[in-house]
Write an enzyme that holds these catalytic residues in place. Structure first.
Site, short mmCIF file in Angstrom:
data_model
loop_
_atom_site.label_atom_id
_atom_site.label_comp_id
_atom_site.label_asym_id
_atom_site.label_seq_id
_atom_site.Cartn_x
_atom_site.Cartn_y
_atom_site.Cartn_z
N GLY A 15 83.57 24.34 70.17
CA GLY A 15 82.79 25.15 69.25
C GLY A 15 82.14 24.33 68.15
N SER A 16 82.01 24.94 66.97
CA SER A 16 81.22 24.35 65.88
C SER A 16 81.76 23.04 65.34
CB SER A 16 81.09 25.35 64.73
OG SER A 16 80.17 26.36 65.05
N ILE A 17 82.98 22.66 65.75
CA ILE A 17 83.47 21.33 65.38
C ILE A 17 82.49 20.26 65.81
CG2 ILE A 17 85.21 19.63 66.09
CD1 ILE A 17 87.31 21.78 65.86
#
Length: 635
Positions: free
Chosen positions: A324-326
């Site tokens: 994800g947004s990591i």
């Protein structure tokens, strides 16, 4: 007639001789009637008696002499023994201190050659060792009554199957195992049964004092003391060689205190958010040493479960996930390092991006131009996709290779997952990878990538074996040091004013990024099955430790206002971990106004904390149904 005339004539030599003399003598004297007496027989008797007396006197004298010598020898022996005993008593009573000896004296125990070296944590706490046990085996040829023997054995070992046991004791083999690793009381009870044909063999058994705490790190051994899972399998040969050469225990990088804190925090999060699993990692960003590695659910290595049980799966190294947004942090670092955008530059995030039948949109769109710090702060999918597209497929693929995201992680464990990357690498893949979808890596690889963002731009290999004092750590530069400094500021802003606010800990400067990703399933992504993560580090004024917390399928609660995204579960869990381990690691708190790093210029603050929750990372989730299907090896 006189008596002499009545004596019979003698016919021996002596008689003849006397007769002749007598005749001559009578003729000469002319006295025929006179015969002189001869005392010869009495003289002979006297001489024989004297000889016997002399001989008797010599035997008595010899016997008396022998007895006298024996008496003297015995007396001398007792005198010497008395003297020796007297000297010993004097020595004990006068020359030495009184009391019992402090150390019992006895024959030294036989030397035991260990099969495997001990395993300890970085502070010397025992993680794995050897225990001497007895194992029961039988010689069926010497078992007279297999049925009776089996019945009596089951009184001590009731878990054994009666039919199978009778078959074993009735076979033609001369050796058959009955039970390995007996307890001392079991060995005593079986021995008391007195069953012929049963014997004990001394063996070594591996024990794990910490139980479940390090099951996925240490692993376990089978009944033959061969490594299975974890370090026991990955370093099986090393452990045997260290035992043979006497090189001492294997020292790991794990800090048992940090491990306990991480496991406690993850178990509490699983209970609160009803997650099906969790992963936690703590790494030293300077040398790659893993201080904590937790994968839940776990198991007891002293009594391992079935290999197909989900608890045996190491999520930290074997599982690969779309994070994800990591990944937006890596996208920003790559774009800044390649020079395709400046820190004060940005991209237009007004409208969604449409490519064929796919649409990329933000969950809570700003509908305006966003700077690089704003793209990170608001976790904009549109901004991250355009940033990745500006980088291009070739350079993005090259950077992913530098970060180690295209090859399996290198670690001393056999359980290592294979990353999943698109092939061919098209523009749609470039954009989705930019915000953390369409590419799957292990949590360990994500932690290693974050370490490079924080330590000045160097990739350091992850390890579970503690470095020796003075040992040089091999490092590889993958991004510029200036870019690393810029990323630190961006990550601080996300914790101070973005989706990771709940990861803040008073007195510590923390930076990081949240990530919420839908898990892929059959025919697409599962909207309600989320993987939430927080990946960051502390203290950000001089980054030392990288922390990752991942929750698998957490559920919303009234406390989270119905949201199940990382800002509401993974971030506060990570903050709790940092709050507890920072003092243990010697990181002293400091006043926030004295922080040496200045954060980037941030946009106007949002109105309420609830609005942050609405934005959070749900913007990533909104694109789920419209992304191409990606198969994930972990599910």
């Amino acid at each position: 007639m006189s008596p002499q005339d009545r004596m019979p004539p003698r016919h021996d030599a002596a008689g003849q001789s006397g007769q002749a003399g007598y005749s001559g003598q009578a003729g000469q004297s002319g006295q025929a009637g006179v015969r002189p007496r001869v005392p010869l027989p009495r003289a002979r008797r006297v001489r024989l008696g004297v000889a016997r007396a002399v001989k008797l006197d010599g035997n008595v004298k010899q016997a008396l002499e022998t007895g006298r010598n024996r008496v003297l020898f015995t007396a001398a022996f007792f005198v010497l023994a008395f003297l020796a005993l007297s000297m010993k008593l004097i020595a004990v009573g006068v020359l030495h201190d009184g009391g019992e000896p402090r150390v019992a004296r006895g024959a030294p125990p036989p030397q035991l050659v260990l099969d495997r070296a001990d395993i300890v944590d970085r502070n010397g706490v025992l993680l794995a060792s050897n225990l001497i046990t007895a194992s029961l085996y039988a010689d069926p040829k010497l078992v007279f009554d297999p049925v009776d023997a089996a019945t009596r054995l089951r009184t001590v070992l009731p878990h054994l199957n009666q039919t199978d046991l009778i078959a074993q004791l009735s076979g033609d083999r001369r050796f058959v195992w009955i039970q390995r690793g007996l307890k001392p009381e079991q060995q005593y009870q079986i021995n008391a049964l007195g069953i012929p044909g049963l014997y004990f063999q001394r063996e070594q058994r591996r024990i794990y004092p910490q139980g479940r705490l390090l099951s996925h790190v240490v692993g376990f051994t089978n009944v033959d003391n061969t490594g299975r899972y974890g370090l026991e399998q990955g370093l099986d040969r090393t452990l045997r060689e260290r035992a043979e050469t006497g090189r001492g225990p294997l020292v790991t990088t794990i800090d048992i205190r940090v491990q306990q804190v991480m496991r406690d925090a993850l178990r509490a999060a699983i209970a609160e958010f009803q997650a099906i699993g969790a992963t936690g990692l703590v790494m030293d960003a300077r040398n790659g040493e893993i201080l904590s590695m937790v994968s839940l659910p776990d198991y007891d290595p002293n009594a391992p479960v079935d290999p197909n049980d989900p608890a045996m799966f190491n999520r930290a190294t074997l599982g690969v996930y779309e994070m994800g947004s990591i990944f937006k942090a890596f996208t920003a670092a790559q774009a800044l390092d390649a020079g395709v955008v400046r820190i004060d530059g940005g991209f237009d995030a007004t409208d969604p991006i449409k490519i064929g039948r796919f649409t990329i949109r933000d969950f809570h769109p700003e509908r305006r131009w966003l700077s690089v710090p704003e793209i990170m702060l608001y976790s904009s999918n549109i901004g991250a996709a355009k940033m990745a597209l500006a980088l291009g497929a070739t350079r993005q693929q090259d950077y992913m290779r530098r970060f180690g995201f295209l090859t399996p992680a290198r670690i001393e464990l056999p359980e290592v997952g294979l990353p999943l990357a698109p092939h061919p690498w098209r523009d749609i893949n470039v954009m989705t990878i930019g915000f953390g979808h369409g590419m799957a890596v292990s949590p360990l690889q994500a932690v290693g990538g974050m370490a490079a963002l924080l330590n000045g731009g160097y990739k350091v290999p992850a390890t579970l074996i503690k470095h020796q004092s003075g040992e040089r750590v091999v490092r590889e530069r993958i991004i510029d040091e200036k870019v690393s400094m810029q990323l630190r500021k961006l990550l601080i802003s996300v914790v101070e004013a973005g989706t990771a606010k709940k990861a803040q800990v008073p007195g510590y400067l923390i930076g990081g990024k949240t990530g919420t990703a839908e898990k892929p399933g059959v025919g697409g992504y599962r909207r309600k099955a989320l993987l939430t993560s927080f990946l960051g580090g502390f203290p950000m004024n001089d980054p030392r430790y990288v922390v990752l917390v991942t929750l698998d399928e957490p559920k919303s609660t009234p406390k989270t206002y119905g949201y199940a995204t990382s800002g509401w579960n993974a971030a506060p869990t990570a903050g709790e971990v940092i709050r507890r381990i920072a003092p243990l690691l010697g990181v002293r708190p400091q006043a926030m106004d004295g922080a040496p790093l200045e954060g980037p210029v941030l946009p106007q603050q949002r109105e309420t904390e609830l609005r942050y929750a609405q934005v959070g990372d749900e913007d990533e989730v909104a694109v789920g149904d419209e992304l191409p299907e990606v198969q994930n090896a972990a599910y």
